[in-house]
Structure formats: C-alpha cells, structure tokens
Design an enzyme around this catalytic site. Structure first.
Site, short mmCIF file in Angstrom:
data_model
loop_
_atom_site.label_atom_id
_atom_site.label_comp_id
_atom_site.label_asym_id
_atom_site.label_seq_id
_atom_site.Cartn_x
_atom_site.Cartn_y
_atom_site.Cartn_z
N HIS A 264 39.71 25.79 2.92
CA HIS A 264 41.12 25.94 3.32
C HIS A 264 41.90 24.64 3.04
CE1 HIS A 264 44.43 27.38 6.04
NE2 HIS A 264 44.60 26.08 6.19
N GLU A 265 41.40 23.54 3.55
CA GLU A 265 42.11 22.27 3.34
C GLU A 265 42.08 21.89 1.86
OE1 GLU A 265 43.89 21.35 5.74
OE2 GLU A 265 42.88 22.52 7.31
N HIS A 268 45.02 23.43 0.30
CA HIS A 268 46.23 22.62 0.51
C HIS A 268 46.25 21.44 -0.47
CE1 HIS A 268 47.92 24.48 4.06
NE2 HIS A 268 46.84 24.30 4.80
N GLU A 294 50.50 27.47 3.29
CA GLU A 294 49.42 28.28 3.87
C GLU A 294 49.00 29.40 2.92
OE1 GLU A 294 47.48 27.79 6.44
OE2 GLU A 294 48.54 25.92 6.77
ZN ZN Z 1 46.44 25.17 6.69
#
Ligand code: ZN
Length: 498
Positions: A264-265, A268, A294
């Site tokens: 997830h990170e 980003h 997101e």
């Molecule tokens: Zn996030």
C-alpha cells in the site's frame, strides 16, 4: 513589476515553502521513528516556530499582491505557471484568514496530540486523549468557517482533501456501496469461512524485513530514492520525486499485515517517484489529492496485490522467506486467505469487501461531531454502536475501536472518505487499463512494469498540474461507482461460491 521578476519571486516563494515543509516533515519523521518517547515538548517548540514562520512567509500581503499581479497576466503564463497561481491563490485566500496565533497553536496541538494518542492507544485510555481530540475538532470546525463560510463546516473540510467533495455526494456514494455490498456480506456470513490460520503463525520480524525488501523490489521501487522504516502506523512521506520514505509495522503473528502495508505505502511512493521533474519544488509537486493518492496505494495493495496472478508470482519466493510456516500451503490457499471477508474491528486490516463500511463509520462520526450532533466524549459509544450495526461486531476496547487510527490526532478530519473513493476510482482505472494493455500475463510473471507504466502515463506524471477531476477523467472517463461494486461482487461471489 516586470512579469519576469514576478515569476522569479513566485519560484522563490515556492522553494521557501518547500524548505519549511522539508524541515517540519523531517522533525515529524524523527518523532515517529527514532526519537526517544518523552521528547515531544522540544520538537513542539521547533514545529510551532517553523509553522509560524511559514505562515508569515505565505500570509504576507506582498504574496497577495504578487498573485494578483500574476492573475492579471494570466494570458502570458504557461499552463504550469497558471496552475501554480490558481492553487496558490486558493491557499492564500484560506491561509491568510487564519490568524497566525491560532495557526501556531494548532501546529503545537497537532504535535502534542500525536504523542498523547500514542500513549492513549497503548494504554487503552480514551479519557487521556479526549481533551486533545475536543480541541482538534474545535479547531477544524473553526477552520472550516475560514475556508468557506458559505458551506456547511464538514463540506468545507471535505473540500480541503478533495475539491468540491460534499456530504451530498458521499451520502449517495456510500448509499450505493452499502446497497450493493451488504447483501454479499450477509451471504458470506452464511458460508463456511476460509481458513487463514497459517497467516497467524509465528513470523519472525527479521524474515519479514527481508520479505519487505523483496516486495519493494517486485514493485520496482528504487531503493536509492525510497527507504522503508518502522512506525506504529504505516505511512508515506514524500520530500520530492527523488526522496520518498515509507514505513510499516510488523506483527509477529500476522504476516499479511505488514505485507499489505508495504504494498500500500509502496503504491503511494510509486506515485510520488513518478511525478514529472518540472513540477518539483512548486505547489504542484506531490500527488494531486488524497483520493487519487489512495486510488494508487489501494490499486497496488488490492487490485494487484490481492490478485491471483500476483500471489502466484511471489508465493514461491515467499516460501523461501518463511519455509516452516508455508511449507504445506499452496498459492491458491494463500490467495483465498488474504481475501477472506470478515466482520472485523481494524480498518487497516480489513478485507476489500468490508473496507468501505469501516470508512463509512468514520465518515458518519466526523459528520456528526462537526455538525454539532455528537460530543467528542461520546465518540467511543457511537463508534461501538455503528460497528455493531454495520459490521455486526462488538468492539472490546477503544484500542481496537476509536483509538485505532492516527488521523484525528494529526488533525486529518474529512480525510477518511478519500480511502473509499480511492478504492472506487482504482477499480475503474483497472477496467480501463485492461482495455488498453494486457497486464495479467506480466503480473503473473512478477513484472509490474506494464501496470506502473499505464499509471505513470495516465495518473502519476501530472502531480498537481491537472485538477483531481481532470486526472480522474483522463484515466477513467466519467466516474461510475458501480464498476467498483461490480468488481467486488464478482470477486467475492467466486471466492465464496455465492
Ligand atoms: Zn494510504
């Protein structure tokens, strides 16, 4: 003033703002990674001064004059310069109405509240955090009035994170999601549950750290520009497109927790690293909005990271990191386990299907508190009531209840809905990506470059040079939440043979 001189001033102003941002972010990063526990006070002083100085720099009437001059010469500006002036003019209007003493007080509060929240969560003590949270909501309600006095306060806050976002839009969106997904969630409850017990064996943290390195490699994250650290709550911090930091949190008895935090990170970070050079050190650097950000993190985490082809690609290597734990497990079993739909307590560990409901609960609470319909001290009771109503679970303590997220301690009120919107945007991006390129054979071979290539071309490279609405339109066309709900219904109907 000559235009050339004005543009030089514009550029210098943005570089100075960048420098203040780097300084405050570095202090924050230090605070949550390596700083000793009882040292928040001194950093609070420094952060308060930095916030005051950066406020003084930007709220200076001379900046207002400079921006007005540039708006008058709009025809002579490049598209990027015009966008900078547009964005800065908006921020100027907002920031210049917040009195400097309030702004400094708020910066100090944010720093203190973060430290108190850590303690409160650790000791399951909402009463300790409550006075800080009350101040945080009060500040935000006040700021909302400064941002846009014509709007309902919560609409003004939502609009801070996603331009034009409103309760009306979100009530409709969440309504649609609830209608499509709740029956599926109920149907799954009737089914035999997937066995995911092997995910909860003992997974040594050292091996998990090596596994994180491997995941970052598969994602194609350049380690000379992106490092990984360890914090209570995983996050991504971007200084510029050549310096991005991600963090994770390791749990010895849950290998999927950090695994999906890293992906997830990493999503980003990938976005930040792929932004064009020509917007760096300006207000257009960085991802364009929270929901678009997101959409990228959750794209890698769920649409790719929880897909069968991706798991089949990485599973053999994963077995090398955890030979004892995974020796009798197949990739198919692993795929099913990490997609188990569960009525759970913790948002960051929620499955794709129920995730939106976790977000919806936070949305409803924020809406009620900012709207004056709920007192901060009553948040725990309301939280527990909503979890029972939507997810059917009893919340055993505030640690796993309303103290679980760091957002409110950081003053991020109005941020949560972007997680849900981001998921929906991502599903629509995937559909369009599949129409343009054949990604799955590459993903199955552990090669994410066609995926990242498409996202870079359609989303990443622009940074803030396009508005969020234009980025979305560019990648997806018109937003249609049913693409997201259809994707989930199809995936979970297959998983649970509904
Ligand atoms: Zn996030």
């Amino acid at each position: 003033m000559e235009l050339k001189e004005a543009l030089e001033q514009l550029s210098l102003l943005q570089k100075k703002m960048y420098a203040y941002n780097v300084a405050s972010s570095s202090i924050y990063l230090d605070a949550v990674t390596v700083a000793p526990s009882d040292t928040a006070e001194g950093r609070g002083e420094a952060l308060g001064i930095l916030a005051g100085e950066s406020h003084k720099l930007f709220a200076d009437p001379a900046v207002g004059e400079l921006l007005a001059f540039l708006r008058e010469h709009k025809q002579e500006l490049t598209q990027l310069q015009a966008r900078q002036v547009e964005e800065l003019s908006r921020s100027y209007r907002q920031l210049s109405v917040i009195p400097q003493d309030e702004y400094m007080e708020y910066a100090k509060l944010t720093n203190e509240a973060d430290a108190v929240w850590h303690k409160a969560k650790e000791t399951n003590d909402f009463a300790l955090f409550c006075p800080y949270l009350e101040k945080m909501f009060a500040f935000n309600r006040k700021f909302a009035g400064y941002y846009d006095a014509d709007k309902a306060p919560y609409d003004a806050l939502l609009s801070e994170y996603e331009r034009g976002l409103s309760m009306e839009y979100l009530d409709r969106f969440f309504g649609q999601v609830r209608e499509a997904l709740v029956p599926v969630i109920h149907a799954i409850n009737e089914k035999e549950q997937i066995d995911d017990s092997f995910l909860h064996q003992h997974y040594p943290i050292d091996a998990q750290r090596k596994f994180s390195d491997y995941l970052m490699e598969v994602m194609g994250l350049d380690r000379t520009h992106c490092t990984i650290g360890e914090t209570e709550h995983p996050f991504t911090l971007n200084f510029n497109n050549k310096d991005v930091r991600i963090t994770t949190h390791y749990l010895e008895d849950n290998v999927a927790s950090s695994m999906y935090s890293v992906i997830h990170e990493g999503g980003h970070a990938m976005y930040e690293l792929n932004i064009d050079d020509d917007v760096q050190y300006t207000c257009l650097a960085g991802g364009v909005s929270m929901s678009i950000h997101e959409s990228q993190s959750r794209f890698y985490e769920n649409l790719i990271g929880r897909s069968k082809p991706f798991i089949e690609a990485i599973f053999p290597k994963m077995q090398e990191f955890f030979p004892e734990q995974l020796k009798n497990v197949t990739a198919e079993q692993f795929y099913r386990a990490v997609n188990k739909a569960e009525l759970s307590l913790v948002r960051t560990e929620a499955d794709e299907l129920t995730y939106c409901l976790h977000v919806m609960i936070r949305y409803e609470i924020e809406k009620a508190v900012i709207g004056g319909k709920l007192e901060v001290r009553d948040i725990p009771a309301e939280w527990n009531r909503l979890y029972k109503e939507y997810l059917g679970v009893d919340v055993p303590d505030d640690r796993r209840g309303c103290l679980q997220d760091s957002h409110w301690s950081g003053g991020l009120i109005g941020y949560f809905p972007s997680y849900a919107l981001g998921s929906a945007y991502g599903a629509q991006m995937l559909r369009n990506m599949e129409q343009d390129v054949e990604i799955w054979p590459s993903v199955a071979a552990g090669d994410l470059s066609p995926v990242t290539g498409w996202l870079k071309e359609k989303v990443h490279r622009f940074g803030g040079s396009l508005t969020p609405a234009d980025v979305l339109k560019n990648a997806c066309g018109e937003f249609d939440p049913s693409i997201y709900t259809d994707y989930l219904v199809k995936k979970y109907s297959e998983l649970y043979q509904l």
